[in-house]
Design an enzyme around this catalytic site. Structure first.
Site, PDB file in Angstrom:
ATOM      1  N   SER A  73       0.833  -1.201   0.000  1.00  0.00           N
ATOM      2  CA  SER A  73       0.000   0.000   0.000  1.00  0.00           C
ATOM      3  C   SER A  73       0.871   1.255   0.000  1.00  0.00           C
ATOM      4  CB  SER A  73      -0.963  -0.052   1.192  1.00  0.00           C
ATOM      5  OG  SER A  73      -2.010   0.880   1.043  1.00  0.00           O
ATOM      6  N   ASP A  83     -10.014  -4.809  -4.423  1.00  0.00           N
ATOM      7  CA  ASP A  83      -9.438  -3.813  -3.508  1.00  0.00           C
ATOM      8  C   ASP A  83     -10.307  -2.550  -3.490  1.00  0.00           C
ATOM      9  OD1 ASP A  83      -7.815  -1.949  -2.135  1.00  0.00           O
ATOM     10  OD2 ASP A  83      -5.993  -2.919  -2.831  1.00  0.00           O
ATOM     11  N   HIS A 125      -7.985  -5.551  -0.126  1.00  0.00           N
ATOM     12  CA  HIS A 125      -6.723  -4.863   0.157  1.00  0.00           C
ATOM     13  C   HIS A 125      -5.946  -5.689   1.180  1.00  0.00           C
ATOM     14  CE1 HIS A 125      -4.170  -1.342  -0.098  1.00  0.00           C
ATOM     15  NE2 HIS A 125      -4.165  -1.190   1.216  1.00  0.00           N
TER      16      HIS A 125
END
Length: 227
Positions: A117, A171, A202
């Site tokens: 991320s 996601d 995610h």
């Protein structure tokens, strides 16, 4: 700028390479420590895993709540109004970590930058601009930041550095379309991207961990054999 605190895990007494792994927004360096035991790496591949803690800062999109973050996020649309100052500050901190590994006897081309991320965004930001050839970049569930400056700032030494990108098709935090667009922009500039997508949110899945381990083994085996 204070050096980043970190967690270290080694898989043998004499590490032949290092993996600097950056966590996501609101997590810390401990977040991916358990992954080391889950990676099916080859016997005898001694590595040092470095898991730095991002500094704490107010995050605008989270109502200014102070948390560990590599940079501020002000909008739901992650590609708009990037926190350039925060991104570049983190890039400098990761550069310092790379230099520390070099001083500890690990050649730059045996150092992998990895991140999830926000951490993946900084791994790309830092790795593509680092002046010495690195072993590779792992960018998970992430996207390309400050893309407009990459053309002039991208390091020639890392133009052919292997990049592993993976993303979940479900996601809801970093949209799949944004990650895919980032991948295409990198490929359009001549970067070698190995792309994987998985039916997941995610997060990281078991199949992805297997693919990362195979990719790491290939990178380090080729580098160590040439040493």
């Amino acid at each position: 700028m204070m050096p980043l605190a970190q967690v270290e895990v080694v898989t043998g007494t004499e590490p032949k390479g290092s993996v600097i792994w950056l966590h996501g927004l609101g997590a810390d360096g401990w977040d991916f420590v358990p992954l080391v035991k889950e990676l099916p790496l080859p016997e005898g591949l001694d590595l040092r895993f470095v898991f730095p803690h991002a500094p704490t800062r107010p995050v605008t999109i989270n109502n200014g709540y102070v948390m560990r973050a590599w940079y501020d996020i002000s909008m739901q649309d992650l590609a708009r109004k990037p926190d350039e100052a925060g991104i570049r500050e983190s890039q400098a901190s990761i550069g310092d970590l790379i230099e520390r590994e070099i001083q500890r006897g690990i050649a730059a081309d045996k150092i992998i930058l990895a991140g999830f991320s926000q951490g993946g965004a900084i791994a790309l930001q830092s790795g593509l601009r680092y002046p010495q050839t690195l072993g590779g970049i792992i960018a998970l569930s992430t996207y390309l930041t400050l893309e407009d400056s990459l053309e002039r700032e991208g390091s020639a030494a890392n133009k052919r550095t292997p990049i592993f990108m993976a993303h979940g098709t479900q996601d809801a935090i970093v949209p799949f379309a944004l990650a895919d667009a980032s991948r295409r922009k990198l490929e359009a500039r001549g970067y070698a991207v190995e792309w994987h997508d998985y039916p997941m949110p995610h997060s990281v899945c078991g199949e992805e961990v297997e693919a990362i381990a195979q990719w790491l083994a290939a990178r380090f085996t080729s580098r160590i054999l040439r040493a």
